[in-house]
Design a protein around this motif. Structure first.
Motif, PDB file in Angstrom:
ATOM      1  N   THR A 220       0.669  -1.298   0.016  1.00 24.39           N
ATOM      2  CA  THR A 220      -0.129  -0.032   0.058  1.00 24.39           C
ATOM      3  C   THR A 220       0.763   1.119  -0.054  1.00 24.39           C
ATOM      4  O   THR A 220       0.621   2.356  -0.712  1.00 24.39           O
ATOM      5  CB  THR A 220      -0.835   0.122   1.164  1.00 24.39           C
ATOM      6  OG1 THR A 220      -1.859  -1.196   1.100  1.00 24.39           O
ATOM      7  CG2 THR A 220      -1.915   1.124   1.325  1.00 24.39           C
TER       8      THR A 220
ATOM      9  N   SER B 103       3.134  10.205  -9.476  1.00 26.06           N
ATOM     10  CA  SER B 103       2.476  10.441 -10.778  1.00 26.06           C
ATOM     11  C   SER B 103       1.837  11.738 -10.696  1.00 26.06           C
ATOM     12  O   SER B 103       1.846  12.510 -11.875  1.00 26.06           O
ATOM     13  CB  SER B 103       1.607   9.412 -10.910  1.00 26.06           C
ATOM     14  OG  SER B 103       2.217   8.001 -11.052  1.00 26.06           O
ATOM     15  N   LEU B 104       1.053  12.107  -9.584  1.00 24.94           N
ATOM     16  CA  LEU B 104       0.439  13.529  -9.580  1.00 24.94           C
ATOM     17  C   LEU B 104       1.495  14.536  -9.886  1.00 24.94           C
ATOM     18  O   LEU B 104       1.320  15.523 -10.378  1.00 24.94           O
ATOM     19  CB  LEU B 104      -0.313  13.501  -8.332  1.00 24.94           C
ATOM     20  CG  LEU B 104      -1.255  12.814  -8.223  1.00 24.94           C
ATOM     21  CD1 LEU B 104      -1.909  12.668  -6.830  1.00 24.94           C
ATOM     22  CD2 LEU B 104      -2.465  12.929  -9.055  1.00 24.94           C
TER      23      LEU B 104
ATOM     24  N   GLY C 121       1.630   6.685  -6.783  1.00 26.75           N
ATOM     25  CA  GLY C 121       0.813   7.705  -7.166  1.00 26.75           C
ATOM     26  C   GLY C 121       0.974   9.162  -6.798  1.00 26.75           C
ATOM     27  O   GLY C 121       0.678   9.967  -7.622  1.00 26.75           O
TER      28      GLY C 121
ATOM     29  N   ILE D  85       2.268   1.891  -3.444  1.00 24.73           N
ATOM     30  CA  ILE D  85       1.334   2.303  -4.574  1.00 24.73           C
ATOM     31  C   ILE D  85       0.948   3.959  -4.108  1.00 24.73           C
ATOM     32  O   ILE D  85       0.935   4.746  -5.254  1.00 24.73           O
ATOM     33  CB  ILE D  85       0.210   1.426  -4.195  1.00 24.73           C
ATOM     34  CG1 ILE D  85       0.191   0.021  -4.761  1.00 24.73           C
ATOM     35  CG2 ILE D  85      -1.085   2.037  -5.039  1.00 24.73           C
ATOM     36  CD1 ILE D  85      -0.845  -0.783  -4.564  1.00 24.73           C
ATOM     37  N   ALA D  86       1.082   4.190  -2.856  1.00 21.37           N
ATOM     38  CA  ALA D  86       0.702   5.537  -2.447  1.00 21.37           C
ATOM     39  C   ALA D  86       1.876   6.603  -3.168  1.00 21.37           C
ATOM     40  O   ALA D  86       1.676   7.558  -3.678  1.00 21.37           O
ATOM     41  CB  ALA D  86       0.550   5.921  -1.078  1.00 21.37           C
TER      42      ALA D  86
END
Length: 413
Positions: free
Chosen positions: A18, A28-29, A25, A21-22
């Motif tokens: 988790t 990516s932002l 993300g 993945i955070a």
């Protein structure tokens, strides 16, 4: 899409995955934000550099031509796949080779326009390649409307490019391309349906009626001077009388001084046509066209002409009645003489002593004294030099001698 309970269970069971993945993300932002920022700055730079300085019609022309070129390229994509059998990367590389050639020719034509003031062969190539891609795109159409659409799209792009080139050509050269001899306006004028000037309908009608009167009068005069038979004379006079009646009724000829002068001017011009044969207009490029003759002097009375020779001011003249004036009167006469001198110099005339004496009422000796001082000024001296160089006229008046201390030494008599 997973539910909230499933996401909570996944985070509880696999906390490390988790966290990874955070982090991904979040990265990516951040990357998306940076890409959007770079794209925004690049777009703002391109807009400021290439779009903002251009007129709005040029920008719209480029946008519309790009859309039409895209439609043409889509037709060539289908043509290369259905007709040529190209597929995959080869189809992607080769389908739009004509569109690329069109854009290249358009850029070269614009450069030729800026450097040589003409699009040259590249301008012709743009139209030839446009017609070629239009025909090829329409050959793979599935219906007549689709074929017409694929024919029209490249031609629209070429027309917009041509209009942009015409505007730039006019901006660079200051003139248009050609003036057509056959235009709708000229056809309307030739058929009598339009006027070449901004006159109103009443003005045009009045001019035509006055012209009919003048032509009828000329015809009647020619028949009378030529000894025409009485029958022809009656017919000519009847036409003249009818034209005059209509002119008086519809143009207000009887009460309008302007129309009366216009009619008389037309009659005078028509009656004196033969005088044009003997006309001798001056040719503007003759050597004497730039020559400005010196204005003539006023004639002298016989009494003064006997006393003074026109070409020699130094002749000894005895004043039989010398003037006796006070200081104020002498100053007034001097001012009047100076004003007369300035007026004549402005006209291009160098007054003689007798001219000043006759005009102002001075004695010849006083006028000679004033003239000797004033003719040394630049304007008068330039006129004297011009008279000598152009006409050989020598001003024989005595220039006063100037001493070292600047005093003017007058001539002794």
């Amino acid at each position: 899409m997973p539910t909230f309970d499933e996401i909570a269970a996944f985070v509880t069971e696999k906390p490390f995955a988790t966290a990874v993945i955070a982090l991904l993300g979040l990265a990516s932002l951040v990357l998306a934000f940076l890409l959007l920022r770079i794209t925004w700055r690049a777009g703002a730079f391109l807009f400021t550099r290439y779009v903002a300085p251009r007129p709005i019609e040029d920008v719209l022309t480029i946008v519309a031509a790009s859309i039409a070129t895209g439609v043409s390229a889509q037709g060539m994509w289908r043509f290369s796949g259905d007709v040529l059998g190209l597929d995959g990367p080869l189809r992607l590389l080769l389908f739009a080779f004509i569109e690329v050639a069109i854009i290249t020719s358009a850029v070269r034509a614009r450069r030729n326009m800026r450097e040589n003031f003409s699009a040259g062969i590249d301008g012709i190539a743009v139209w030839a390649l446009t017609c070629l891609t239009a025909v090829l795109s329409s050959m793979d159409a599935r219906s007549l409307p689709e074929a017409l659409f694929r024919l029209a799209a490249p031609l629209v792009a070429a027309w917009l490019w041509e209009r942009g080139m015409a505007i730039e050509r006019h901006r660079i050269r200051g003139t248009g391309r050609i003036n057509w001899r056959l235009t709708p306006e000229r056809l309307m004028v030739r058929m009598g349906l339009a006027e070449v000037s901004d006159r109103t309908a009443s003005e045009v009608d009045a001019h035509r009626r006055l012209t009919r009167v003048a032509l009828a009068a000329k015809k009647a005069k020619a028949l009378r001077e030529g000894g025409a038979p009485e029958r022809k004379m009656r017919a000519a006079l009847a036409r003249l009388d009818k034209a005059m009646d209509q002119a008086v009724e519809h143009t207000g000829l009887a009460v309008d001084p302007g129309r009366q002068e216009a009619l008389l001017a037309q009659i005078a011009a028509l009656y004196n046509t033969s005088a044009l044969i003997d006309a001798d207009p001056r040719v503007p490029w003759e050597p004497t066209a730039d020559h400005h003759p010196v204005p003539a002097r006023p004639a002298l009375p016989p009494a003064l002409a006997e006393l003074v020779d026109d070409e020699d001011e130094d002749v000894e003249v005895l004043d039989r009645a010398p003037q006796v004036v006070d200081t104020a009167q002498r100053a007034a006469l001097m001012r009047a003489a100076r004003d007369y001198w300035d007026r004549q110099i402005a006209k291009g005339i160098v007054p003689r002593t007798v001219d000043i004496a006759q005009e102002i009422g001075l004695s010849l000796s006083t006028a000679r004294e004033y003239r000797a001082l004033w003719k040394l000024e630049p304007a008068a001296h330039a006129l004297i030099e011009a008279l000598y160089h152009q006409h050989g006229i020598v001003d024989t008046g005595a220039f006063p001698a100037i001493a070292d201390d600047g005093r003017v030494l007058t001539k002794s008599r």
